[in-house]
Motif scaffolding. Structure first.
Motif, PDB file in Angstrom:
ATOM      1  N   MET A 122       0.840  -1.177   0.000  1.00  0.00           N
ATOM      2  CA  MET A 122       0.000   0.000   0.000  1.00  0.00           C
ATOM      3  C   MET A 122       0.886   1.242   0.000  1.00  0.00           C
ATOM      4  N   ALA A 123       0.562   2.187  -0.856  1.00  0.00           N
ATOM      5  CA  ALA A 123       1.326   3.421  -0.947  1.00  0.00           C
ATOM      6  C   ALA A 123       1.063   4.288   0.287  1.00  0.00           C
ATOM      7  N   GLU A 124       2.091   5.005   0.688  1.00  0.00           N
ATOM      8  CA  GLU A 124       1.983   5.907   1.825  1.00  0.00           C
ATOM      9  C   GLU A 124       1.442   7.256   1.354  1.00  0.00           C
ATOM     10  N   PRO A 125       0.402   7.793   1.992  1.00  0.00           N
ATOM     11  CA  PRO A 125      -0.079   9.120   1.626  1.00  0.00           C
ATOM     12  C   PRO A 125       1.024  10.161   1.825  1.00  0.00           C
ATOM     13  N   PHE A 126       0.938  11.223   1.085  1.00  0.00           N
ATOM     14  CA  PHE A 126       1.929  12.298   1.124  1.00  0.00           C
ATOM     15  C   PHE A 126       1.178  13.587   1.420  1.00  0.00           C
ATOM     16  N   ILE A 127       1.482  14.206   2.546  1.00  0.00           N
ATOM     17  CA  ILE A 127       0.766  15.410   2.968  1.00  0.00           C
ATOM     18  C   ILE A 127       1.718  16.600   2.901  1.00  0.00           C
ATOM     19  N   PHE A 128       1.257  17.642   2.232  1.00  0.00           N
ATOM     20  CA  PHE A 128       2.046  18.853   1.998  1.00  0.00           C
ATOM     21  C   PHE A 128       1.281  20.033   2.579  1.00  0.00           C
ATOM     22  N   ILE A 129       1.941  20.776   3.466  1.00  0.00           N
ATOM     23  CA  ILE A 129       1.330  21.952   4.085  1.00  0.00           C
ATOM     24  C   ILE A 129       2.252  23.134   3.864  1.00  0.00           C
TER      25      ILE A 129
ATOM     26  N   GLN B  89      -2.580  19.844   1.338  1.00  0.00           N
ATOM     27  CA  GLN B  89      -2.768  18.867   0.269  1.00  0.00           C
ATOM     28  C   GLN B  89      -2.512  17.473   0.822  1.00  0.00           C
ATOM     29  N   ALA B  90      -3.395  16.543   0.503  1.00  0.00           N
ATOM     30  CA  ALA B  90      -3.166  15.134   0.830  1.00  0.00           C
ATOM     31  C   ALA B  90      -3.175  14.369  -0.491  1.00  0.00           C
ATOM     32  N   HIS B  91      -2.029  13.834  -0.830  1.00  0.00           N
ATOM     33  CA  HIS B  91      -1.839  13.093  -2.073  1.00  0.00           C
ATOM     34  C   HIS B  91      -1.869  11.596  -1.780  1.00  0.00           C
TER      35      HIS B  91
ATOM     36  N   ILE C  96       7.169  25.319   4.748  1.00  0.00           N
ATOM     37  CA  ILE C  96       6.646  24.097   4.134  1.00  0.00           C
ATOM     38  C   ILE C  96       6.856  22.947   5.100  1.00  0.00           C
ATOM     39  N   ARG C  97       5.791  22.162   5.267  1.00  0.00           N
ATOM     40  CA  ARG C  97       5.871  20.955   6.088  1.00  0.00           C
ATOM     41  C   ARG C  97       5.404  19.790   5.243  1.00  0.00           C
ATOM     42  N   ILE C  98       6.201  18.742   5.233  1.00  0.00           N
ATOM     43  CA  ILE C  98       5.881  17.527   4.472  1.00  0.00           C
ATOM     44  C   ILE C  98       5.765  16.371   5.453  1.00  0.00           C
ATOM     45  N   PHE C  99       4.663  15.628   5.323  1.00  0.00           N
ATOM     46  CA  PHE C  99       4.451  14.429   6.115  1.00  0.00           C
ATOM     47  C   PHE C  99       4.385  13.264   5.137  1.00  0.00           C
ATOM     48  N   GLY C 100       5.424  12.443   5.142  1.00  0.00           N
ATOM     49  CA  GLY C 100       5.540  11.330   4.206  1.00  0.00           C
ATOM     50  C   GLY C 100       6.980  11.186   3.777  1.00  0.00           C
TER      51      GLY C 100
END
Length: 129
Positions: free
Chosen positions: A1-8, A57-59, A90-94
């Motif tokens: 399963m791909a990990e979601p990528f969250i960009f703020i 953004q949630a990719h 910029i904050r990236i979660f993933g």
């Protein structure tokens, strides 16, 4: 399963440009909605006075974020007309790809604060995209 990528991305809107920026951002949102089926969430959040904004953004995955950046590149450049980049963060979660890391390094070189936080614990109910 791909990990979601969250960009703020948090930034200041130049005084007097708030409404023009919202109009420009809506054009981007319309483009993203039409062309990015793997975009799970795309929204502009603004402070009560309209001077501060955050794009969330949630990719579906990091690769979709890369596609997103290529799709909106022209709009991102044009946004500088409305935004004060001196207070941008910029904050990236993933887990970003090497290409995304390169983009973030370029932004950081221009004084933008970039924080990257890969997942450490938890679970994912977004499912496969």
């Amino acid at each position: 399963m791909a990990e979601p990528f969250i960009f703020i991305n948090t930034y200041t809107i130049k005084p007097g440009k708030e409404e023009a920026y919202k109009t420009a951002h809506q054009q981007v949102a319309d483009l993203v909605e039409a062309k990015e089926p793997q975009m799970l969430y795309f929204a502009l959040h603004t402070s009560e006075d309209g001077s501060q904004a955050t794009t969330v953004q949630a990719h579906a995955d990091a690769e979709n974020f890369g596609y997103h950046m290529s799709l909106v590149e022209e709009h991102v450049r044009a946004a500088h007309e409305y935004l004060d980049g001196t207070h941008m963060a910029i904050r990236i979660f993933g887990s970003p790809t090497e290409a995304i890391l390169d983009q973030m390094r370029q932004l950081a070189g221009s004084g933008v604060s970039v924080t990257i936080s890969p997942a450490t614990l938890g679970f994912n109910r977004f499912g496969n995209s």
